[in-house]
Design a protein around this motif. Structure first.
Motif, PDB file in Angstrom:
ATOM      1  N   LEU A   1       0.835  -1.201   0.000  1.00  0.00           N
ATOM      2  CA  LEU A   1       0.000   0.000   0.000  1.00  0.00           C
ATOM      3  C   LEU A   1       0.870   1.252   0.000  1.00  0.00           C
ATOM      4  O   LEU A   1       0.646   2.183  -0.776  1.00  0.00           O
ATOM      5  CB  LEU A   1      -0.932  -0.002   1.223  1.00  0.00           C
ATOM      6  CG  LEU A   1      -1.762   1.254   1.436  1.00  0.00           C
ATOM      7  CD1 LEU A   1      -2.777   1.428   0.309  1.00  0.00           C
ATOM      8  CD2 LEU A   1      -2.461   1.193   2.791  1.00  0.00           C
ATOM      9  N   LEU A   2       1.871   1.276   0.859  1.00  0.00           N
ATOM     10  CA  LEU A   2       2.715   2.461   1.017  1.00  0.00           C
ATOM     11  C   LEU A   2       3.625   2.723  -0.172  1.00  0.00           C
ATOM     12  O   LEU A   2       4.069   3.853  -0.378  1.00  0.00           O
ATOM     13  CB  LEU A   2       3.531   2.348   2.308  1.00  0.00           C
ATOM     14  CG  LEU A   2       2.703   2.330   3.592  1.00  0.00           C
ATOM     15  CD1 LEU A   2       3.601   2.115   4.794  1.00  0.00           C
ATOM     16  CD2 LEU A   2       1.882   3.602   3.729  1.00  0.00           C
TER      17      LEU A   2
ATOM     18  N   GLY B   1      -3.913   4.453  12.033  1.00  0.00           N
ATOM     19  CA  GLY B   1      -3.945   3.024  11.720  1.00  0.00           C
ATOM     20  C   GLY B   1      -2.576   2.478  11.373  1.00  0.00           C
ATOM     21  O   GLY B   1      -2.202   1.384  11.805  1.00  0.00           O
ATOM     22  N   LEU B   2      -1.813   3.242  10.613  1.00  0.00           N
ATOM     23  CA  LEU B   2      -0.455   2.823  10.262  1.00  0.00           C
ATOM     24  C   LEU B   2       0.451   2.806  11.490  1.00  0.00           C
ATOM     25  O   LEU B   2       1.245   1.884  11.672  1.00  0.00           O
ATOM     26  CB  LEU B   2       0.129   3.747   9.187  1.00  0.00           C
ATOM     27  CG  LEU B   2      -0.483   3.625   7.797  1.00  0.00           C
ATOM     28  CD1 LEU B   2      -0.007   4.765   6.907  1.00  0.00           C
ATOM     29  CD2 LEU B   2      -0.165   2.275   7.176  1.00  0.00           C
ATOM     30  N   ALA B   3       0.337   3.817  12.339  1.00  0.00           N
ATOM     31  CA  ALA B   3       1.168   3.899  13.543  1.00  0.00           C
ATOM     32  C   ALA B   3       0.944   2.689  14.449  1.00  0.00           C
ATOM     33  O   ALA B   3       1.883   2.184  15.071  1.00  0.00           O
ATOM     34  CB  ALA B   3       0.885   5.194  14.296  1.00  0.00           C
ATOM     35  N   ALA B   4      -0.296   2.208  14.513  1.00  0.00           N
ATOM     36  CA  ALA B   4      -0.597   1.028  15.329  1.00  0.00           C
ATOM     37  C   ALA B   4       0.152  -0.206  14.831  1.00  0.00           C
ATOM     38  O   ALA B   4       0.371  -1.154  15.588  1.00  0.00           O
ATOM     39  CB  ALA B   4      -2.105   0.765  15.348  1.00  0.00           C
ATOM     40  N   LEU B   5       0.560  -0.184  13.565  1.00  0.00           N
ATOM     41  CA  LEU B   5       1.324  -1.283  12.969  1.00  0.00           C
ATOM     42  C   LEU B   5       2.820  -0.972  12.904  1.00  0.00           C
ATOM     43  O   LEU B   5       3.589  -1.717  12.293  1.00  0.00           O
ATOM     44  CB  LEU B   5       0.803  -1.585  11.563  1.00  0.00           C
ATOM     45  CG  LEU B   5      -0.645  -2.051  11.476  1.00  0.00           C
ATOM     46  CD1 LEU B   5      -1.070  -2.167  10.009  1.00  0.00           C
ATOM     47  CD2 LEU B   5      -0.836  -3.366  12.202  1.00  0.00           C
TER      48      LEU B   5
ATOM     49  N   GLU C   1       4.095   1.619  11.328  1.00  0.00           N
ATOM     50  CA  GLU C   1       4.380   2.179  10.000  1.00  0.00           C
ATOM     51  C   GLU C   1       3.997   3.654   9.966  1.00  0.00           C
ATOM     52  O   GLU C   1       3.298   4.140  10.849  1.00  0.00           O
ATOM     53  CB  GLU C   1       3.566   1.436   8.920  1.00  0.00           C
ATOM     54  CG  GLU C   1       3.889  -0.037   8.797  1.00  0.00           C
ATOM     55  CD  GLU C   1       5.198  -0.301   8.070  1.00  0.00           C
ATOM     56  OE1 GLU C   1       5.805   0.647   7.537  1.00  0.00           O
ATOM     57  OE2 GLU C   1       5.603  -1.468   8.041  1.00  0.00           O
ATOM     58  N   ARG C   2       4.445   4.336   8.936  1.00  0.00           N
ATOM     59  CA  ARG C   2       4.056   5.728   8.732  1.00  0.00           C
ATOM     60  C   ARG C   2       3.985   6.019   7.241  1.00  0.00           C
ATOM     61  O   ARG C   2       4.566   5.296   6.428  1.00  0.00           O
ATOM     62  CB  ARG C   2       5.002   6.680   9.441  1.00  0.00           C
ATOM     63  CG  ARG C   2       6.429   6.628   8.966  1.00  0.00           C
ATOM     64  CD  ARG C   2       7.375   7.486   9.803  1.00  0.00           C
ATOM     65  NE  ARG C   2       7.176   8.896   9.632  1.00  0.00           N
ATOM     66  CZ  ARG C   2       7.715   9.627   8.654  1.00  0.00           C
ATOM     67  NH1 ARG C   2       8.488   9.059   7.748  1.00  0.00           N
ATOM     68  NH2 ARG C   2       7.493  10.907   8.571  1.00  0.00           N
ATOM     69  N   LEU C   3       3.269   7.091   6.899  1.00  0.00           N
ATOM     70  CA  LEU C   3       3.200   7.504   5.498  1.00  0.00           C
ATOM     71  C   LEU C   3       4.561   8.011   5.043  1.00  0.00           C
ATOM     72  O   LEU C   3       5.200   8.786   5.760  1.00  0.00           O
ATOM     73  CB  LEU C   3       2.168   8.623   5.318  1.00  0.00           C
ATOM     74  CG  LEU C   3       0.705   8.246   5.441  1.00  0.00           C
ATOM     75  CD1 LEU C   3      -0.159   9.502   5.359  1.00  0.00           C
ATOM     76  CD2 LEU C   3       0.305   7.253   4.357  1.00  0.00           C
TER      77      LEU C   3
END
Length: 158
Positions: free
Chosen positions: A46-47, A67-71, A73-75
């Motif tokens: 996705l990223l 949602g990404l931070a919970a995994l 990850e970041r944009l």
């Protein structure tokens, strides 16, 4: 302005709110996109897969970032951004982009095949849609009426 509607998780000081609906963001692609034939993609795909996002400060972007931070990850910093849901839908339908948008906003497009939802396992993108107004002792008659109507709706949000 006396009344507004927001989807962000935070409110500015001096505002009150009531949840009026719940929403989930979904990943969408155009029907000709290679992902349209896949049941799911990974977060890393996705990223790095042509993602176009909303501008900073947008509730949609805040929900995606959370949602990404919970995994863990970041944009990426280099992603292009657009200022409206309509612009993102156009980029997806006609430009081969990937977007994360409100399931409510894309429901008709998905139903008629103009957009295709793609799952991203583990990415939680639920959010509350809230009615907001200035905190204070008195609400206008119109706002009071709207609040009463929302309270009486079957299946209303808490």
């Amino acid at each position: 302005m006396e009344l507004g509607f927001v989807e962000s998780a935070t409110l500015r000081r001096g505002l009150r709110s009531r949840t009026v609906a719940h929403d989930r963001l979904v990943v969408v692609v155009g029907p000709a996109h290679p992902w349209a034939r896949r049941s799911a993609v990974r977060v890393d795909e996705l990223l790095s897969g042509g993602l176009v996002v909303r501008e900073r400060g947008s509730g949609t972007r805040e929900t995606l970032e959370r949602g990404l931070a919970a995994l863990g990850e970041r944009l990426p910093d280099h992603l292009p951004y657009l200022g409206s849901t309509a612009a993102l839908k156009t980029a997806v339908q006609h430009g081969g982009a990937v977007a994360v948008l409100s399931s409510l906003a894309v429901a008709d497009d998905v139903a008629r095949g103009a957009l295709v939802r793609v799952a991203v396992p583990g990415l939680e993108l639920d959010r509350r849609l809230r009615m907001v107004w200035k905190a204070g002792p008195a609400l206008s008659r119109s706002l009071l009426h709207l609040c009463r109507c929302q309270r009486l709706r079957p299946g209303r949000a808490p």
